[in-house]
Enzyme design. Structure first.
Site, mmCIF file in Angstrom:
data_model
loop_
_atom_site.group_PDB
_atom_site.id
_atom_site.type_symbol
_atom_site.label_atom_id
_atom_site.label_comp_id
_atom_site.label_asym_id
_atom_site.label_seq_id
_atom_site.Cartn_x
_atom_site.Cartn_y
_atom_site.Cartn_z
ATOM 1 N N HIS A 32 8.268 -33.300 19.855
ATOM 2 C CA HIS A 32 9.663 -33.273 20.313
ATOM 3 C C HIS A 32 9.766 -33.647 21.794
ATOM 4 C CE1 HIS A 32 11.629 -31.829 16.647
ATOM 5 N NE2 HIS A 32 10.502 -31.175 16.432
ATOM 6 N N THR A 33 8.833 -34.442 22.239
ATOM 7 C CA THR A 33 8.895 -34.953 23.617
ATOM 8 C C THR A 33 9.353 -36.411 23.647
ATOM 9 O OG1 THR A 33 6.541 -35.375 23.381
ATOM 10 C CG2 THR A 33 7.151 -33.431 24.652
ATOM 11 N N ASP A 34 9.261 -37.115 22.505
ATOM 12 C CA ASP A 34 9.535 -38.571 22.576
ATOM 13 C C ASP A 34 10.989 -38.877 22.924
ATOM 14 O OD1 ASP A 34 10.430 -37.879 19.982
ATOM 15 O OD2 ASP A 34 9.496 -39.606 19.003
ATOM 16 N N GLY B 273 8.067 -36.682 2.829
ATOM 17 C CA GLY B 273 8.489 -35.335 3.235
ATOM 18 C C GLY B 273 7.363 -34.508 3.828
ATOM 19 N N SER C 60 5.274 -39.231 8.561
ATOM 20 C CA SER C 60 5.993 -40.437 8.946
ATOM 21 C C SER C 60 6.016 -41.528 7.875
ATOM 22 C CB SER C 60 5.375 -40.962 10.241
ATOM 23 O OG SER C 60 6.141 -41.956 10.779
ATOM 24 N N ASP D 63 7.067 -42.560 15.938
ATOM 25 C CA ASP D 63 6.543 -42.894 14.609
ATOM 26 C C ASP D 63 6.436 -44.407 14.396
ATOM 27 O OD1 ASP D 63 6.784 -40.180 14.465
ATOM 28 O OD2 ASP D 63 8.414 -40.170 13.003
#
Ligand code: GLA
Length: 392
Positions: free
Chosen positions: A30-32, A118, A122, A166
């Protein structure tokens, strides 16, 4: 695939096959979309798209895994709307190619994927990138443009406000190495992995409903954090610009939830840098500690983990020979990634499978993470003679 293509479309003449890999992210979660750092590895799990000219002016797409086909006259493709269907991914890509000035050819396509859907590995980006290459049919496009085009397709057509990780790693993956991506400059650095470790991904086999709404909510909370921190530090444009020291100064002025979200992103960015230096020094114990710290931060501050992921991490950390474990990808299900000594893998797999089944009644799938190269055309199919293909 060639045989399946021939069975489906009557001929496999002029067929070309393109492959794009899935990924496991080692650290930098969750940094991208906060323009920070990520450290993913492209996997040998991949999506393959076979394509050949269609004689009737249509674009036809068959998913082997879904056993389902869609088709449109090529002239209608640019006007299609998303319908929350697997075909949104290839259609989104087709529309972005048209927008970028490419004239699409009528093609018959066949999609086959070994990236479990899921699973947080990716599968979406693998589908986007392999489809883009197949629709391009060998016409050149710079690798960064390709990754960005696929990200735009996912953001604007599929409606998922994802970062670049991704699609980027699916294009730029390297054998035997992770790739550190600077999500602001979009430059990357190949990071060879030290000897003496294996990475194993464990699939919770669940994907909680919350996943996509919570993802969007997190992006909004990060934007709110930036707005608030700017009052004190006007030069801040994204959480990437916030150092741990700046965060400490600003923390008290932030609403509690926003502060926790920002603390995760700021500390996670620092962990990517620390992980890379531990990697260079071959400090496996430190790498493992950073894995665990990343997970705890995602669990308590970013709140994107779930019972299944936490259980798998805790169970892994109690096993002999395991250096570290963490959730990987967006969260709310999907996979953990586990770092261990090679001689620990067999015992790990057995113990984890048994413990997870006892607790949740589910058999988790596991994947050895073999760092693989990025997307490309599968050239070797040309060397298979039609006779050999028929005989296979
Ligand atoms: C999903 C998104 C990525 C990234 C991860 C979390 O996989 O597609 O862009 O934000 O979640 O690190």
């Amino acid at each position: 695939m060639i045989d399946a293509f021939r069975r489906l479309y009557g001929s496999a003449d002029s067929v070309r096959v393109f492959r794009a890999p899935g990924r496991v992210n080692l650290i930098g979660e969750h940094t991208d979309y906060n323009l920070g750092f990520v450290l993913p590895v492209a996997l040998d799990l991949a999506t393959f798209v076979a394509g050949a000219p269609s004689p009737d002016g249509k674009l036809r797409i068959h998913s082997e895994d879904r056993r389902e086909s869609v088709e449109w006259p090529l002239s209608e493709v640019s006007a299609l709307s998303p319908r929350r269907h697997w075909s949104d991914y290839p259609i989104g890509v087709a529309q972005e190619l048209i927008r970028a000035g490419f004239t699409l050819q009528p093609l018959n396509l066949l999609i086959h994927s070994t990236v479990p859907e899921g699973s947080g590995l990716s599968s979406s980006a693998a589908l986007e990138v392999s489809t883009a290459l197949c629709l391009l049919q060998g016409r050149p496009m710079g690798p960064l443009d390709l990754a960005r085009l696929c990200q735009r397709a996912e953001r604007s057509f599929v409606g998922m406000p994802c970062g670049i990780m991704d699609q980027y790693i699916s294009v730029f993956g390297r054998e035997h190495a992770a790739v550190c991506i600077d999500c602001r400059s979009l430059e990357s650095q190949v990071v060879p992995l030290p000897e003496g470790i294996e990475f194993v991904a464990v699939n919770t086999m669940v994907k909680h409903e919350l996943a996509s709404s919570a993802y969007r909510e997190r992006t909004e909370q990060c934007a709110a954090a930036v707005q608030a921190i700017r009052r004190q530090y006007p030069a801040v444009e994204s959480l990437r610009d916030v150092t741990p020291e700046m965060f400490e100064q600003a923390e008290a002025s932030l609403p509690a939830v926003i502060a926790r979200r920002a603390r995760h992103v700021v500390s996670e960015d620092a962990r990517v840098t620390q992980f890379m230096s531990a990697c260079r020094q071959g400090d496996l114990v430190r790498m493992g500690e950073l894995f665990e710290a990343s997970h705890r931060s995602l669990q308590h501050d970013y709140e994107v983990s779930c019972d299944e992921l936490d259980f798998l991490v805790d169970a892994a950390l109690g096993l002999e020979g395991v250096y570290g474990a963490r959730m990987t990808g967006g969260g709310f299900g999907g996979c953990t990634v586990n770092m261990m000594r090679p001689d620990a893998v067999t015992h790990f797999r057995r113990q984890i499978a048994q413990a997870y089944h006892e607790r949740f009644g589910i058999h988790p799938q596991m994947y050895d993470c073999r760092p693989s190269s990025g997307a490309e055309e599968e050239k070797n199919i040309e060397s298979i003679s039609p006779a050999a293909r028929l005989g296979s």
